[in-house]
Every structure is written in structure tokens, then in C-alpha cells.
Design a protein around this motif. Structure first.
Motif, PDB file in Angstrom:
ATOM      1  N   PRO A  89      29.770   4.579  75.111  1.00 29.30           N
ATOM      2  CA  PRO A  89      30.291   3.905  76.304  1.00 29.30           C
ATOM      3  C   PRO A  89      31.449   4.682  76.914  1.00 29.30           C
ATOM      4  N   ILE A  90      31.464   4.749  78.263  1.00 28.53           N
ATOM      5  CA  ILE A  90      32.556   5.402  78.994  1.00 28.53           C
ATOM      6  C   ILE A  90      33.142   4.397  79.980  1.00 28.53           C
ATOM      7  N   VAL A  91      34.443   4.171  79.879  1.00 29.91           N
ATOM      8  CA  VAL A  91      35.169   3.292  80.813  1.00 29.91           C
ATOM      9  C   VAL A  91      36.076   4.177  81.657  1.00 29.91           C
ATOM     10  N   PHE A  92      35.990   4.023  82.988  1.00 28.27           N
ATOM     11  CA  PHE A  92      36.772   4.853  83.886  1.00 28.27           C
ATOM     12  C   PHE A  92      38.158   4.270  84.117  1.00 28.27           C
ATOM     13  N   LEU A  93      39.135   5.167  84.309  1.00 28.67           N
ATOM     14  CA  LEU A  93      40.494   4.806  84.701  1.00 28.67           C
ATOM     15  C   LEU A  93      40.755   5.365  86.094  1.00 28.67           C
ATOM     16  N   THR A  94      41.360   4.577  86.976  1.00 28.50           N
ATOM     17  CA  THR A  94      41.617   5.038  88.338  1.00 28.50           C
ATOM     18  C   THR A  94      42.840   4.352  88.902  1.00 28.50           C
ATOM     19  N   SER A  95      43.468   5.024  89.866  1.00 28.61           N
ATOM     20  CA  SER A  95      44.601   4.420  90.565  1.00 28.61           C
ATOM     21  C   SER A  95      44.153   3.720  91.833  1.00 28.61           C
ATOM     22  N   HIS A  96      42.846   3.777  92.117  1.00 23.55           N
ATOM     23  CA  HIS A  96      42.323   3.204  93.362  1.00 23.55           C
ATOM     24  C   HIS A  96      41.376   2.051  93.055  1.00 23.55           C
ATOM     25  N   SER A  97      41.337   1.060  93.964  1.00 22.44           N
ATOM     26  CA  SER A  97      40.451  -0.094  93.777  1.00 22.44           C
ATOM     27  C   SER A  97      39.501  -0.268  94.957  1.00 22.44           C
ATOM     28  N   SER A  98      39.284   0.811  95.753  1.00 19.99           N
ATOM     29  CA  SER A  98      38.437   0.700  96.930  1.00 19.99           C
ATOM     30  C   SER A  98      36.972   0.622  96.544  1.00 19.99           C
ATOM     31  N   LYS A  99      36.167   0.125  97.494  1.00 25.92           N
ATOM     32  CA  LYS A  99      34.720   0.050  97.267  1.00 25.92           C
ATOM     33  C   LYS A  99      34.137   1.442  97.055  1.00 25.92           C
ATOM     34  N   GLU A 100      34.704   2.451  97.741  1.00 30.62           N
ATOM     35  CA  GLU A 100      34.235   3.814  97.560  1.00 30.62           C
ATOM     36  C   GLU A 100      34.353   4.249  96.109  1.00 30.62           C
ATOM     37  N   MET A 101      35.458   3.851  95.447  1.00 25.57           N
ATOM     38  CA  MET A 101      35.656   4.220  94.043  1.00 25.57           C
ATOM     39  C   MET A 101      34.661   3.487  93.159  1.00 25.57           C
ATOM     40  N   VAL A 102      34.382   2.193  93.480  1.00 26.31           N
ATOM     41  CA  VAL A 102      33.401   1.425  92.704  1.00 26.31           C
ATOM     42  C   VAL A 102      32.031   2.077  92.816  1.00 26.31           C
ATOM     43  N   ASP A 103      31.628   2.455  94.059  1.00 29.14           N
ATOM     44  CA  ASP A 103      30.321   3.075  94.258  1.00 29.14           C
ATOM     45  C   ASP A 103      30.238   4.414  93.550  1.00 29.14           C
ATOM     46  N   LYS A 104      31.368   5.112  93.416  1.00 28.18           N
ATOM     47  CA  LYS A 104      31.373   6.435  92.805  1.00 28.18           C
ATOM     48  C   LYS A 104      30.977   6.386  91.344  1.00 28.18           C
ATOM     49  N   VAL A 105      31.381   5.313  90.641  1.00 31.17           N
ATOM     50  CA  VAL A 105      31.105   5.230  89.203  1.00 31.17           C
ATOM     51  C   VAL A 105      29.905   4.367  88.879  1.00 31.17           C
ATOM     52  N   GLY A 107      26.679   4.431  89.538  1.00 25.02           N
ATOM     53  CA  GLY A 107      25.449   5.053  89.057  1.00 25.02           C
ATOM     54  C   GLY A 107      25.606   5.845  87.783  1.00 25.02           C
ATOM     55  N   ILE A 108      26.819   5.930  87.226  1.00 20.15           N
ATOM     56  CA  ILE A 108      27.058   6.747  86.040  1.00 20.15           C
ATOM     57  C   ILE A 108      27.066   5.908  84.783  1.00 20.15           C
ATOM     58  N   THR A 109      27.792   4.787  84.813  1.00 18.77           N
ATOM     59  CA  THR A 109      27.936   3.946  83.624  1.00 18.77           C
ATOM     60  C   THR A 109      28.052   2.502  84.026  1.00 18.77           C
ATOM     61  N   ARG A 110      27.622   1.608  83.130  1.00 19.03           N
ATOM     62  CA  ARG A 110      27.684   0.168  83.406  1.00 19.03           C
ATOM     63  C   ARG A 110      28.887  -0.478  82.744  1.00 19.03           C
ATOM     64  N   TYR A 111      29.780   0.350  82.224  1.00 24.29           N
ATOM     65  CA  TYR A 111      30.889  -0.229  81.479  1.00 24.29           C
ATOM     66  C   TYR A 111      32.136  -0.417  82.325  1.00 24.29           C
ATOM     67  N   GLY A 112      32.063  -0.151  83.647  1.00 31.27           N
ATOM     68  CA  GLY A 112      33.115  -0.518  84.568  1.00 31.27           C
ATOM     69  C   GLY A 112      34.278   0.461  84.604  1.00 31.27           C
ATOM     70  N   TYR A 113      35.357   0.028  85.255  1.00 29.60           N
ATOM     71  CA  TYR A 113      36.540   0.853  85.363  1.00 29.60           C
ATOM     72  C   TYR A 113      37.770  -0.032  85.346  1.00 29.60           C
ATOM     73  N   ILE A 114      38.926   0.604  85.036  1.00 33.80           N
ATOM     74  CA  ILE A 114      40.195  -0.111  84.920  1.00 33.80           C
ATOM     75  C   ILE A 114      41.167   0.483  85.932  1.00 33.80           C
ATOM     76  N   ILE A 115      41.828  -0.391  86.681  1.00 35.15           N
ATOM     77  CA  ILE A 115      42.873   0.062  87.590  1.00 35.15           C
ATOM     78  C   ILE A 115      44.119   0.369  86.760  1.00 35.15           C
ATOM     79  N   LYS A 116      44.666   1.578  86.922  1.00 37.81           N
ATOM     80  CA  LYS A 116      45.865   1.929  86.177  1.00 37.81           C
ATOM     81  C   LYS A 116      47.003   0.966  86.507  1.00 37.81           C
ATOM     82  N   ASN A 117      47.855   0.759  85.553  1.00 39.13           N
ATOM     83  CA  ASN A 117      49.009  -0.150  85.669  1.00 39.13           C
ATOM     84  C   ASN A 117      48.590  -1.606  85.800  1.00 39.13           C
ATOM     85  N   SER A 118      47.321  -1.942  85.460  1.00 36.74           N
ATOM     86  CA  SER A 118      46.892  -3.342  85.496  1.00 36.74           C
ATOM     87  C   SER A 118      47.254  -4.079  84.222  1.00 36.74           C
TER      88      SER A 118
END
Length: 727
Positions: A89-105, A107-118
Motif C-alpha cells: 500500500p502507498i499513501v500519498f502526502l501533499t500540501s494541496h487539497s485541490s481536485k487536480e491533486m485528487v485526480d493525479k493520484v 489512478g495510481i493507488t486506492r489508499y488515498g492521500y493525507i494533507i500535510k499538517n492535518s
């Protein structure tokens, strides 16, 4: 040098996490928190480094992947490369919460992403959910493998086709029986090859299944496609919800027994083709003959307990809405001789009182003379599907409420005809027509543009997730209003519609002027904030200096002195940025010169000479911060440990470009050497906190560090690629 903090070690059985993060301080902070929670942690500062670690044998249970890794491979590319070779499993970390960032990840993994400093709670919860999802996917894969082994052991296989599809999918067991490799075939190929040479009765049975949903159960011989050997198979097919399901069984070895067992197999064949569903077979008067395991689970009755009981006692079904008893489907089959489907919204009440929504049908069991021997009832638990449908209905209701009650005008438009299919109260107030009047109009009745331009705009809106337009719209009184329309496609009852949100843009120019003034004001605030930040750093340094002046504890004074040097290093960067009025870059000669003067005044003893050779290179501010901390740490540590007992000597600092365009830094001394300094201090053979910070900062800037631990003197050389400079 100073010892690093004492981190508790993870238990040998702890889950292992790899953090891929180019910001070393951020990575260290995340690793400390995860280790405190019992995880084993490794860190890689780039996608390339992460892949190299995996190739070297590192086997983490999960990867925390920063999306933006700076230079080199970004997080999404690194994740894709890893998943091609390793399963984890790969979980992404990002400083952005835009839809563009959601669409970017997505198709790669279904394990989601975490907004930094959350927060730690969000990170830990996401990690736990990723572990849980990965575990469940492993279980599903194991069950699929078990199904394939069961097919092989029982010499059976299945095929299925979803309604509306043009191809029939063949399971691994089916392909083995038929001797074919293709996982799918067309209807024509299925009739011609699988149903043995286009035999009219067999092809007719297949077509009756496709067109009328009438099940079939036939035996025939086929010639295997790979070896040419002839095999006898039994094939059956039936409608199962929104798909058609069939089962093959290789009965070549037991063909001689089929004549004596035909009546018994008439019941068993239907049960066989219902693997995974609940199956109850009855006699001609509706008494239970047999339950399969799934039927036992769903009804709460064992096969032995239910044998001979009336079906209505074992299979209690009611309407989900009215709670009235549903007519027994078995009796309908006995009376008509046809397949009967269960009514929609049917609920099965189990023996323990638990309830499940179910679906499927009852079919007659016939002998060779077409006489009805009994009835088979096939059903399945559709509670999750039912709840999902109810959730969709509730969501549509919520959307309708929000649409109707919103204070912003909204229209629902058919992009093909341009007709207005929905309008809320706010749009009625905005345009002056009633909602019914708006629904009787087309968008061309509101928009003053020519019809062709309106059609083009709607096509653009359908292609985009969201598109903003500026139009002139007319009201009921004939007044023209300048409007901003944000339009995008949504699905309504399976059809694409445009949801258009209308805002009055009459005063748009005034708003733009206000925005321009606000931007200027924001620039002033940012400059003031940077100035305050510089002053704050100087104030912190002064407070530390005051504390040092009255401190008697030599160990504490030494620690505060090191902290003071680090604060001074940061303060120098902001001082240079402020003086030059350039917040993005700084000159190395002025910056490092001022920094070394401050260090020399406070930390270099009179017996030690500080030599410097600094080439003037324009540097990015971010790189300058790291460089200042590195230089300060190395010079202060050399003065502190290399010259005990007022020993005379020198410390040399050299900074400039190398022959290959890289940036080189070296700090050397002619003192007693690092090993001798450690022995005098009684320290173990490991780097202290200062050198650990230096290593981390060098790696953060994609640099390399070399340490010459000579018996006399010491030299530390750092090299960085040319990218950090702006020359």
C-alpha cells in the motif's frame, strides 16, 4: 559532537513504514511520531532513493509518499514504478487539497492521500485504514485462488456475460475444459465452437437464454481446441440478476453413470450452477428437499432440520415496505411450470429474526420427459446493493433540497436541446419568471448570444469538469444582466445534464479594482511579515545571549551557545533578503561573510585563526538557509573540539563552483582530529546531533558529504548540484 536524541526502538514485530520525503526536517518529525506509535520507520529523500532501497532488500509494509519531491522523479512517478514491481500500500502526502491533486493520484493507488499538517490523528487513521484495505484485498485474492483450485479439483468451470455486453467471459476452469486460451469470446464463436459445431437444439437453447431468460441444461461432446481430444461436458445456463451465468462440467469419466443418475442430477445440476447463491430445492408439493450451505447461512436452518418442512416455514419472506407476506414463488412454479422471479423489495426473515434483502428466482426441475420433479429456489443477499441504492436516493433527495433552497440561482440544462429541466427559487427571483415558466423555456430564451454560440458553450462545459463563462442574460422585464455562469456536467437518472450556477457580474469591474487594491495591500503585509520575522529571529538571539551572560552551568551554557549559533545563521538569511529587497535569492559572499564574522566574534577563540575563501554566487534563499546552518555547525564544532587547552591552529572555509559546475563547500582544521576529540570527551563512536543535522541538510539539497577522519586535523567536504544557484 552532540549526541542525537534517544529514540525508542520499535518492536521486532512492528509494522514497517518507509517515508519518502525530500524535506528532511519534515521526514524526521513524521518518523519520530510514527516510532512513538510503535512503527518501524525508514526514510528516503527521493523517489530514486526509495526504489534503490527496495532493490536492496528493504521490505516495508506501507509507503508514505510525498507527491512533490522537488528535483528528479516526483511522487506519482515513483509510486507507479514501485507498484509495477512490488505489492504494497502507498499513501500519498501533499500540501494541496485541490481536485487536480485528487485526480493525479486516483489512478495510481486506492489508499488515498493525507494533507500535510492535518495532524497525527489523521495520518495514523489513514495508515490504519490503508493496512486494513490492503489486508482485505489479500483475502479476496486468496479466495479467488481458492475458487480456481476448486474449479480444477472438481473439473468444472463457469462463464458469464453481463446484460448489454457483446462478449462472454470464460473462467480458468472453463478454458481448461475447452482447451482454449482466450478469456472471452463473441456470441457467434460461443455457439459455433463451445456449443459444438452450431448444433441447432443447443444453439436454440442458448438463444432462448439470451432473449427470454429461459435456462438450459444440456450434455454434449466437444473437441478440445488444443489437443483435438473429444470430451463430454455438461453445460447449463441461467439468468442471474443483471448477468447470465453458465457452468461447464467435464463428465467424460462418469458418462456411463449418467443414465442411472439422471433424475438425481436434474436437481443437482441447477444447484451446481448456483454456486455462491442460496439454493433450496423442494418436491412437487413445496416441501424442502435440500438446502445448500449458503441457504443454511441465510435462513438460519440446517439442511437436516429443514428436510420435509413446508417451504414457507423455512423461507419466510415479506415486502420491505408493507411488511406483508410475499406469495410463495415455489407454488407459482408448480402451477405454471415457468421460471418465476421474486418481487422487488423482498426481505428474508431468518430463523433468528435477522433480516436481509434478497433477489433471484425459482425454476422447475424437469426429467427427460419434461415432467416437473420439483422446484429449485435460488436467492442471494443483496442487502449491500439495496442499501447503496437507498443511499443514492437519499443523496439525490439531499441534492434536490440543496438545489431548491440555495440562495444562488441554479439551472439544470439538457446540453443537447438546451431546454431548462430544473430551476430553483433563487433563479425565479433573479430572472422574474416563475419556476414553472423557467422550466418551459430553453437557455436561448435567457442568453442573448446566437444559438450556435450557445451550443458551442454547452459543448465546452460538457467536456470540462467545470467551465466559467461571462454572458448577457435577459430577465422577464427585458432587462439585460451581465452574469458569470459556472457550468459543469452531472449525471441525472443516467443522463448527462449541465448544472449552471449564475452570479450577477454587473459590478464585476468594481470587484476587480478592489481585488487589485487587495493584492497590493497583501504585498505590503507580506513584506512587513518578513521584516517582523527577521526582527523576531534577532530578538530570540538576544534573549539567548542574555540567558548565557548569567549562566553558571557550563553544559547548559554550551548547549545554549550552539542554539544561538543556529538562530544567528537563520537571522543572517533574512537580514540579507531584507537589505537587498529580494525575497528569493541571496549573494553567497555577503551572506557567508557576515555569518562567519558573527561566528568568529562569538565562538572562535583567540588562539584559532578563521580563514575563508568565498566565491560570490547568487543562491536561492531556501538553499542559503541550509548552507548557513551547515557552515555554522561545522565551524563551531571545529573550534569547540579540535583545539583543546588553548591550542593554536586554524579553521578554513572554502566555497565556490567546482570544475563540473557543482557547488562545493569544505571546512577543514589542523587540530587534534575527530577521533582524538571523541576520546577526550569520552564519547562513543557515532556522530553527534550537529553532524546528524549537517548530513540531513546536505541530503535535503541532493548533495554529498565526505569526512576525512585523520589522526591530525579533520576535513569535511560537501558538494551540491548546480541547481540551487540562480546564476
Amino acid at each position: 559532537m552532540d549526541d542525537p536524541p534517544d529514540l525508542s526502538q520499535a518492536a521486532p514485530s512492528a509494522k514497517h513504514i518507509l517515508i519518502v520525503e525530500d524535506e528532511s526536517i519534515v521526514a524526521l518529525s513524521e518518523s519520530f511520531m510514527l516510532r512513538k506509535k510503535g512503527y518501524a520507520v525508514d526514510i528516503a529523500n527521493s523517489g530514486e532513493a526509495a526504489i534503490a532501497s527496495l532493490e536492496g532488500g528493504l521490505a516495508p509494509d506501507l509507503i508514505l509518499m510525498d507527491i512533490d519531491l522537488g528535483n528528479g522523479m516526483d511522487g506519482t512517478a515513483a509510486a507507479s514504478a514501485i507498484l509495477e514491481r512490488w505489492e504494497m500500500p502507498i499513501v500519498f502526502l501533499t500540501s494541496h487539497s485541490s481536485k487536480e491533486m485528487v485526480d493525479k493520484v486516483r489512478g495510481i493507488t486506492r489508499y488515498g492521500y493525507i494533507i500535510k499538517n492535518s495532524g497525527d490523528f489523521v495520518m495514523l487513521s489513514t495508515i490504519e485504514m490503508a493496512f486494513d484495505l490492503f489486508s482485505k484485498e489479500r483475502v479476496i485474492a486468496e479466495k479467488n485462488a481458492l475458487l480456481r483450485r476448486a474449479e480444477k479439483a472438481a473439473r468444472i468451470g463457469y462463464w458469464f456475460v453481463e446484460k448489454g455486453n457483446s462478449e462472454i467471459a470464460l473462467s480458468e476452469g472453463s478454458r481448461a475444459i475447452l482447451g482454449v486460451e482466450s478469456e472471452a469470446c463473441s456470441f457467434d464463436d460461443f455457439e459455433r465452437n463451445v456449443l459444438a459445431g452450431g448444433s441447432a437444439p443447443r444453439a436454440a437453447a442458448f438463444r432462448m437464454l439470451l432473449e427470454r431468460g429461459q435456462p438450459y441444461d444440456i450434455s454434449y461432446k466437444v473437441r478440445r481446441a488444443d489437443t483435438g481430444a473429444v470430451a463430454t461436458i455438461r453445460s447449463s445456463g441461467r439468468v442471474c440478476g443483471d448477468a447470465i451465468l453458465g457452468v461447464f462440467q467435464d463428465i467424460s469419466d462418469i458418462e456411463g453413470l449418467l443414465v442411472d443418475l439422471r433424475k438425481s442430477e436434474a436437481r443437482q445440476a441447477v444447484t451446481l450452477r448456483s454456486i455462491g447463491d442460496g439454493v433450496i430445492s423442494t418436491d412437487t408439493v413445496g416441501r424442502v428437499v435440500e438446502l445448500n450451505r449458503e441457504a443454511e447461512r441465510l435462513t438460519g436452518w440446517s439442511n437436516d432440520e429443514a428436510l420435509g418442512l413446508p417451504l414457507a416455514e423455512v423461507f419466510r419472506i415479506v415486502n420491505a415496505s408493507t411488511r406483508k407476506a410475499v406469495e410463495n414463488p415455489v407454488q407459482k412454479v408448480i402451477d405454471t411450470g415457468y421460471v418465476v422471479g421474486l418481487a422487488n423489495h423482498t426481505v428474508l426473515i431468518a430463523r433468528d429474526g435477522s433480516e436481509r434483502h434478497i433477489a433471484d428466482s425459482a425454476a422447475p426441475i424437469r426429467d427427460d420427459d419434461d415432467a416437473v420433479l420439483g422446484v429449485v429456489l435460488v436467492f442471494r443477499d443483496i442487502t449491500p446493493d439495496y442499501e447503496a441504492q437507498e443511499m443514492v436516493k437519499r443523496s439525490e433527495g439531499i441534492f434536490r433540497t440543496l438545489f431548491d433552497e440555495a440562495h444562488t440561482p441554479m439551472l439544470l440544462i439538457d446540453p443537447e436541446s438546451g431546454s431548462i429541466e430544473g430551476a430553483n427559487r433563487a433563479s425565479s427571483r433573479f430572472y422574474g419568471w416563475s419556476i414553472e415558466e423557467l422550466r418551459s423555456k430553453g437557455i436561448a430564451d435567457l442568453n442573448v448570444l446566437p444559438s450556435a454560440d450557445i451550443a458551442n458553450a454547452m459543448r465546452e462545459a460538457v467536456k470540462a469538469d467545470q467551465k466559467e463563462f461571462q454572458f448577457l442574460h435577459r430577465s422577464a422585464e427585458g432587462e439585460q444582466k451581465r452574469v458569470l455562469v459556472t457550468s459543469g456536467p452531472i449525471q441525472v437518472d443516467g443522463r448527462t445534464r449541465l448544472l449552471s450556477i449564475i452570479r450577477d457580474a454587473t459590478d464585476k469591474h468594481e470587484l476587480e479594482m478592489k481585488l487589485s487594491a487587495e493584492r497590493k495591500r497583501s504585498g505590503v503585509i507580506q513584506r512587513d511579515a518578513r521584516h517582523r520575522m527577521k526582527n523576531s529571529a534577532q530578538m530570540i538571539a538576544s534573549l539567548i545571549q542574555l540567558q548565557l551572560s548569567g549562566m553558571e552551568d557550563e553544559g547548559a551554557a554550551e548547549a545554549l551557545g550552539i542554539l544561538l549559533s543556529r538562530v544567528i545563521g537563520l537571522s543572517m538569511v533574512y537580514d540579507q533578503l531584507y537589505v537587498e529587497d529580494d525575497r528569493e535569492r541571496v549573494g553567497s559572499a555577503a551572506y557567508l561573510g557576515a555569518l562567519l564574522e558573527a561566528v568568529e566574534a562569538s565562538y572562535v577563540p583567540e588562539s584559532v585563526r578563521l580563514r575563508r575563501e568565498i566565491e560570490d554566487i547568487v543562491l536561492e534563499a531556501r538553499f542559503a538557509v541550509s548552507l548557513g546552518l551547515i557552515v555554522g555547525e561545522l565551524v563551531i564544532n571545529a573550534c569547540k573540539y579540535a583545539f583543546p587547552d588553548a591550542r593554536e591552529g586554524s579553521v578554513s572555509v572554502a566555497f565556490g563552483r567546482g570544475p563540473d559546475g557543482s557547488i562545493a563547500l569544505s571546512v577543514s582544521d589542523d587540530g587534534i582530529g575527530m577521533e582524538a576529540a571523541r576520546r577526550r570527551a569520552g564519547k562513543v563512536q557515532r556522530d553527534g546531533t550537529g553532524l546528524s543535522i549537517v548530513r540531513s541538510l546536505v541530503e535535503q539539497e541532493s548533495g554529498k558529504i565526505e569526512i576525512d577522519r585523520r589522526n591530525a586535523g579533520a576535513s569535511i567536504a560537501c558538494s551540491f548540484p548546480g541547481a540551487p544557484s540562480m546564476n
